[in-house]
Write a protein that holds these residues in place. Sequence first.
Motif, short mmCIF file in Angstrom:
data_model
loop_
_atom_site.label_atom_id
_atom_site.label_comp_id
_atom_site.label_asym_id
_atom_site.label_seq_id
_atom_site.Cartn_x
_atom_site.Cartn_y
_atom_site.Cartn_z
N UNK A 40 -39.19 -7.35 88.09
CA UNK A 40 -38.66 -7.03 87.02
C UNK A 40 -38.17 -5.64 86.68
N UNK A 41 -39.13 -4.93 87.30
CA UNK A 41 -38.60 -3.31 87.16
C UNK A 41 -37.22 -3.10 88.05
N UNK A 42 -37.01 -3.66 89.13
CA UNK A 42 -35.74 -3.77 89.72
C UNK A 42 -34.60 -4.21 88.81
N UNK A 43 -34.89 -5.47 88.37
CA UNK A 43 -33.72 -6.06 87.42
C UNK A 43 -33.52 -5.18 86.22
N UNK A 44 -34.37 -4.68 85.61
CA UNK A 44 -34.20 -3.87 84.36
C UNK A 44 -33.49 -2.80 84.51
N UNK A 45 -33.71 -2.20 85.77
CA UNK A 45 -33.26 -0.65 86.12
C UNK A 45 -31.80 -0.94 86.14
N UNK A 46 -31.19 -1.99 86.11
CA UNK A 46 -29.76 -2.26 86.36
C UNK A 46 -29.12 -2.39 84.99
#
Length: 498
Positions: A418-424
């Motif tokens: 989730x963190x990876x996706x939201x960082x985008x």
Amino acid sequence: MKNENIRVRFAPSPTGFLHIGSARTAFFNWLFAKKMSGVFVLRIEDTDIERHKEDTIDLIMDSLKWLGITWDEGPDIGGIFAPYRQSLRKEIYNQYAQKLIAEKRAYRCFCSPDKLEEKRKASTKDKGSDFLKYDRECLKLTDEDIANNLQYGRNYTIRLLVPDDREINFTDIAYGKISVNSKIVEDFIIIRSNGLPTYNFSVAIDDIQMKITHVIRGEDHLSNTPKQLLIYDALNSELPRFVHLPMILGSDGQKLSKRHGSISIEAYRDEGFLPEAIQNYLALLGWAYDEKTTIFSLEELVAKFSLEDINKKPAKFDYEKLLWLNGGYIRNTDDKILSKLIYGRLIKSAPQKNTDIVSGINMAKIEKIIPLIKERMRTIKEACELISPFFYKVRYAEEIKNFFENEKSEAANILNNTITVLEAFSDNQTTSITFKSSLIEPELKKIADKLGINLRKVAEVVRIALWGAKVSPPLFGTMEILGRTETLNRLKAYSENF
Ligand code: GLU
């Protein structure tokens, strides 16, 4: 113009907060006065010095005002009416008592409490009965005896001379015909030895003096009514109509107590109920318009209320129903008004330390949050508790830190993805992947698909991390309002537990 032919009163004893039952009495009186354009009087019955608590008078008045109940008379204190207070009317009660003595409808009794106790014991022993009427020893005193006693400063009470064998009849609007023989009523005390009136006397005198036409009060006073009627009779006064309101029981049929939900109006205000919902609910406690209607606006209540529709069957107080009703009123309230209520409450309970605040409490933000929670809001307080993590740092309780104890690696995996996706995403609403709920949801769904799990599981982990609680407002909308940076901060902070 007020219709002086209809005069009602609410007469609380200031011994504590405004109980739900007393509030119902006040409200029924007020509704009737409004409907008939009559006069509503507030009278504080504060002559019981042992039970009296001065500071509760303000509490009671505040609760009445919060409920929208205002009074039409009383000493003018700078443009507003103070309530009548019995403690300031001592002279009046004594004048009436003297008149009754002069007319031989009352007499002075010099028997001391000890002597009365002896009489009581002797009588119980002799007659095997525990009902004792005062034996009228002092009725036999001559004028000379009385003058002597007074000269020596002996204490006395004043007793009403109750007729020996008289049917006391009255018709209560709710309870019907009531008849009591005066044989069972002793010559009761109307003025105590401290010069203060007893309850029955002050009530009757005030109701006569204030020209009360309808006495609307709790059924616990039904048994006092015959004594009050004897006072009306002794003074040759016209009777008011009486309506006694049914008892209020808990939902289980037991005596109403705190375990059935809050029992003071103050508590309901503190819990964030709306006064309109409380008014509506109070009206249903012993009154019904028909068998089905439960929702009434104040205007409808004023138009439809009638004393004849008061039921003598005990009313049941159902806290869940009140919560439900309050929820309905909340949904009918404009978002701007709700925002103000929520704002006021959040500001009051804001933590002292600035470091706990992640975002200033402001109306614009609250207005954005309201659509997320309005459907399920039941009280303003619940709403504030639910949304406070929008404004304050989340502190994870131990049970929340250990929430995924048995599935640590899965939870860590979900969070990292989730963190990876939201960082985008971008916080900047002008770029293509703005941090919007409609765009966040499909991304999280993709994570669920990738990990071969349900979106509900992903949402659960993200919710716990974001809100530090099992319940939050709808997740994706919450993330959008919280913003990308704060959302990521929280997800990262929680992932440190793994
Ligand atoms: N003071 C009484 C009470 O608080 C009410 C008296 C009355 O309404 O007659 O219960």
